[in-house]
Design an enzyme around this catalytic site. Sequence first.
Site, PDB file in Angstrom:
ATOM      1  CG  ASP A   9      -1.298 -29.336  -0.982  1.00  5.99           C
ATOM      2  OD1 ASP A   9      -1.940 -28.279  -1.149  1.00  5.99           O
ATOM      3  OD2 ASP A   9      -0.896 -30.032  -1.928  1.00  5.99           O
ATOM      4  CE  LYS A  98      -1.662 -27.765  -4.475  1.00  9.19           C
ATOM      5  NZ  LYS A  98      -1.620 -29.239  -4.488  1.00  9.19           N
ATOM      6  CB  CYS A 157       2.584 -29.443  -2.969  1.00  5.98           C
ATOM      7  SG  CYS A 157       1.728 -30.665  -3.998  1.00  5.98           S
TER       8      CYS A 157
END
Length: 204
Positions: A9, A98, A157
């Site tokens: 990310d 995702k 994450c």
Amino acid sequence: MADALIIVDVQYDFCEGGALGVDGGTRAAEDISEHVTGYGYDYVVATQDWHIEPGGHFSDTPDFVDSWPVHCVAGEPGSALHSGLDPIRGRLDGIFRKGEYTAGYSGFEGRLAPGNGRDDGGAAGAAGEGAMPHLADWLGERGVTEVRIVGIATDYCVRATALDAVRAGLRTAVVPHLTAAVHPEKLADVLSELRTAGVEIHAG
Ligand SMILES: [Zn+2]
């Protein structure tokens, strides 16, 4: 046996100035590029938070624990990989997205993006969503047994991805100095939790 780096990310919305900017995000992006350039990983992949309608993950009154301001809307500028990764953009073997319709903290919830993420409009999934492999299957097909995890955010994450990597039976390490945390004051607790779960903590 092969190894892989999973870059979690590293997107504009998670770097300084983004919708959910984390201090140190831009620095992490640049340091990750330098790290990859000097290290012979068999595979390098990236994940993207990629939201279409993620329900309660978005909130006008976010608590910054379970709900967040709108961020990483699929195909919008904030969802793009940060330019700090530009030096290694051609080195990425796969981009996994995702969180389309739910919160998605772990990269292991991600599926390979159509066209390896090059069609950032997000509508061109000619093969159909169900045909794109999940991250664990993609790694397994390539004989990957060992992963290192870096990116944003250490305490969300990156943490979730590392815990899932261990559950998937992979030898797993996190490199804290190539991450950025939402709550830096809790970093020691997060790293302790990861160690207890079987994640190695690497200096670099
Ligand atoms: Zn999100």
